[in-house]
Structures are given as structure tokens and as C-alpha cells.
Scaffold this motif. Sequence first.
Motif, PDB file in Angstrom:
ATOM      1  N   ALA A  97       5.293 -11.130 -11.731  1.00 43.93           N
ATOM      2  CA  ALA A  97       6.486 -11.222 -12.190  1.00 43.93           C
ATOM      3  C   ALA A  97       7.718 -10.306 -11.929  1.00 43.93           C
ATOM      4  N   ARG A  98       7.168  -9.437 -10.858  1.00 45.50           N
ATOM      5  CA  ARG A  98       8.100  -8.310 -10.489  1.00 45.50           C
ATOM      6  C   ARG A  98       8.352  -7.276 -11.459  1.00 45.50           C
ATOM      7  N   GLN A  99       7.313  -7.181 -12.544  1.00 44.33           N
ATOM      8  CA  GLN A  99       7.527  -6.118 -13.516  1.00 44.33           C
ATOM      9  C   GLN A  99       6.921  -4.921 -13.245  1.00 44.33           C
ATOM     10  N   TRP A 100       7.481  -4.207 -12.324  1.00 42.10           N
ATOM     11  CA  TRP A 100       6.732  -3.107 -11.504  1.00 42.10           C
ATOM     12  C   TRP A 100       6.066  -1.998 -12.475  1.00 42.10           C
ATOM     13  N   ALA A 130       2.613  -0.932  -6.858  1.00 37.49           N
ATOM     14  CA  ALA A 130       3.881  -0.827  -7.553  1.00 37.49           C
ATOM     15  C   ALA A 130       4.779  -0.137  -7.343  1.00 37.49           C
ATOM     16  N   TRP A 131       4.121   1.236  -6.964  1.00 39.20           N
ATOM     17  CA  TRP A 131       5.194   2.339  -6.668  1.00 39.20           C
ATOM     18  C   TRP A 131       6.119   2.135  -5.287  1.00 39.20           C
ATOM     19  N   GLU A 132       5.295   1.452  -4.377  1.00 38.75           N
ATOM     20  CA  GLU A 132       5.865   0.903  -3.054  1.00 38.75           C
ATOM     21  C   GLU A 132       6.843  -0.009  -3.524  1.00 38.75           C
ATOM     22  N   ALA A 133       6.616  -1.160  -4.215  1.00 38.69           N
ATOM     23  CA  ALA A 133       7.494  -2.094  -4.537  1.00 38.69           C
ATOM     24  C   ALA A 133       8.817  -1.589  -5.072  1.00 38.69           C
ATOM     25  N   GLU A 134       8.760  -0.457  -5.735  1.00 36.83           N
ATOM     26  CA  GLU A 134       9.946   0.247  -6.500  1.00 36.83           C
ATOM     27  C   GLU A 134      10.604   1.176  -5.230  1.00 36.83           C
ATOM     28  N   ARG A 135      10.064   1.258  -4.025  1.00 38.54           N
ATOM     29  CA  ARG A 135      10.516   2.045  -2.969  1.00 38.54           C
ATOM     30  C   ARG A 135      10.640   3.530  -3.235  1.00 38.54           C
ATOM     31  N   ALA A 140       4.080   6.315  -4.058  1.00 36.44           N
ATOM     32  CA  ALA A 140       3.089   5.325  -3.373  1.00 36.44           C
ATOM     33  C   ALA A 140       1.854   6.140  -2.326  1.00 36.44           C
ATOM     34  N   ILE A 141       2.619   7.266  -1.736  1.00 37.41           N
ATOM     35  CA  ILE A 141       1.606   7.827  -0.770  1.00 37.41           C
ATOM     36  C   ILE A 141       0.684   8.570  -1.557  1.00 37.41           C
ATOM     37  N   GLU A 142       0.890   9.206  -2.776  1.00 41.05           N
ATOM     38  CA  GLU A 142       0.121  10.001  -3.602  1.00 41.05           C
ATOM     39  C   GLU A 142      -0.973   8.834  -4.080  1.00 41.05           C
ATOM     40  N   ALA A 143      -0.774   7.918  -4.447  1.00 38.22           N
ATOM     41  CA  ALA A 143      -1.675   6.727  -5.138  1.00 38.22           C
ATOM     42  C   ALA A 143      -2.738   6.504  -3.865  1.00 38.22           C
ATOM     43  N   TYR A 144      -2.009   6.146  -2.782  1.00 35.57           N
ATOM     44  CA  TYR A 144      -3.067   5.658  -1.588  1.00 35.57           C
ATOM     45  C   TYR A 144      -3.737   6.568  -1.364  1.00 35.57           C
ATOM     46  N   ARG A 167       1.874   2.806   6.131  1.00 41.64           N
ATOM     47  CA  ARG A 167       2.916   1.953   6.068  1.00 41.64           C
ATOM     48  C   ARG A 167       4.053   2.772   5.149  1.00 41.64           C
ATOM     49  N   VAL A 168       3.600   3.313   4.150  1.00 43.56           N
ATOM     50  CA  VAL A 168       4.709   3.962   3.320  1.00 43.56           C
ATOM     51  C   VAL A 168       4.887   5.445   3.918  1.00 43.56           C
ATOM     52  N   GLN A 169       3.858   5.949   4.481  1.00 43.91           N
ATOM     53  CA  GLN A 169       4.388   7.164   5.332  1.00 43.91           C
ATOM     54  C   GLN A 169       5.586   6.990   6.279  1.00 43.91           C
ATOM     55  N   GLU A 170       5.289   6.067   6.920  1.00 44.93           N
ATOM     56  CA  GLU A 170       6.450   5.710   7.879  1.00 44.93           C
ATOM     57  C   GLU A 170       7.681   5.288   7.294  1.00 44.93           C
ATOM     58  N   LEU A 171       7.718   4.485   6.075  1.00 46.15           N
ATOM     59  CA  LEU A 171       8.939   4.289   5.261  1.00 46.15           C
ATOM     60  C   LEU A 171       9.498   5.550   4.656  1.00 46.15           C
ATOM     61  N   GLY A 172       8.591   6.373   4.274  1.00 41.29           N
ATOM     62  CA  GLY A 172       8.952   7.513   3.666  1.00 41.29           C
ATOM     63  C   GLY A 172       9.597   8.532   4.683  1.00 41.29           C
ATOM     64  N   GLY A 173       9.535   8.388   6.129  1.00 40.10           N
ATOM     65  CA  GLY A 173      10.291   9.268   6.974  1.00 40.10           C
ATOM     66  C   GLY A 173       9.345  10.296   7.601  1.00 40.10           C
ATOM     67  N   GLN A 174       7.971   9.733   7.504  1.00 39.16           N
ATOM     68  CA  GLN A 174       6.677  10.478   8.180  1.00 39.16           C
ATOM     69  C   GLN A 174       6.031   9.924   9.007  1.00 39.16           C
TER      70      GLN A 174
END
Length: 211
Positions: A97-100, A130-135, A140-144, A167-174
Motif C-alpha cells: 500500500a506504499r506505507q513505507w 522500505a528505506w530504498e522506497a523512500e530513497r 538502505a545500505i545499512e539494512a542490506y 543497487r543502492v550503493q550505486e544510487l547513493g553515489g558509491q
Amino acid sequence: MNVTLPPTRSLLVAGALGLAVLAAAAGGWYWYDAQQRRVAAAYAEVMTRVYAVQSPQAPADARARAQQELEQILARHPSATPVGEAAFELGNLRYAARQWAPARAAYEIALARAHSPTVRALARTSIGYAWEAERDWGKAIEAYQAVGREVGPKDFLFDEVQFALARVQELGGQPAAAITTYQRLLKDAPNSVRVEEAKQQLMRLGARAQK
């Protein structure tokens, strides 16, 4: 030495009291056991309806009702044995339901209360989703990374977690960290079904890095 024995009436009273205590204990245990069975049955009934609405074709209002039922039973019986698994399913419904943030809260309960190591690992991974969905790439990196420390190459979540982390490392500029993550997957799980995909991602990142 003469020992004075208690009178017969005292023995009878003591015996009666002992039987009463035993009966009360047995009755209390029976009540507790019956109560636990009723709670477990209530959870099972709700979970059956939850599983029925997990299909993509399920109407949104049916999923909303299932979510509400889960929230209600968790509020009524927060100490029941199935709480962890129920909280995980609640997190899934909220995520759909996108309730992150509420989804993440449910996954946190599942992580703390689930008896199954698999459910706990899935809950921790879902917290990352959920963290990734909230950008929020950092969270997200910490969770993974936390999941990555718990699962090994033979675990079914290993590939998914490594790809999610990269994926999130790249999105996060790493991008360099993402490359390291893909390389770790190739090294630790050379027989993975996603090896070719990891190689393609490395080629893409390498080409980008050379520009």
C-alpha cells in the motif's frame, strides 16, 4: 524421643488444602492452555485471509480489510507466539500500500519477535526495501549490509541481498562500493544463477567509470 503427631483433623485439612492447590493449578494451566489455543486459532483464521489477498488480482479493499484485521489482532494479543510472522505479513500489506514507514515498523516487530531465522532475515531485508522506497540510500545500505553479515553464499537470500546492496550503493553515489559488492558475489557464489547478471553490471559500471 517422643514426637507429637498432628491430630487427624489437621492432616485432613492439610490434605484438602493441598488438593485444592493442585486443582487450582491444574485449572489455571488448563485455562491458560485453552486460551493459547484460542489465540492461535484466531491468528490462523486472520492469516488465512491475509494469504488469500496476496495475489496481485486481489481487490484493494480486501487487502485493506486484511491489513486492518492483522492490526487488530496484533493489538489484542501482542504476546502471542505467532506475532512475529503476523507482523511480517502486516509489513508486506503496508508495503504493497506504499506505507513505507508503517511497513518498516511492522518489519521491526517481526525482526524482534519471529521465531524463524528465515522470517527474521526476510524482515531485515524488507526494512532495506522500505528505506530504498523512500530513497534513503544510506539507511538502505545499512539494512542490506546487516543482512549480508548474517547470510552466507549458500543462503537463498544471498544473491538478492548482494544485488540490492550494490543497487543502492550505486544510487547513493558509491559506484566503487557497488563494484566491490558485485565482485564479492562472483567470488563467493560462482555458481549463482545471477552470475551473468552481475558480470553485466560490472561491465556497465566499468564503462561508466572510464568515461
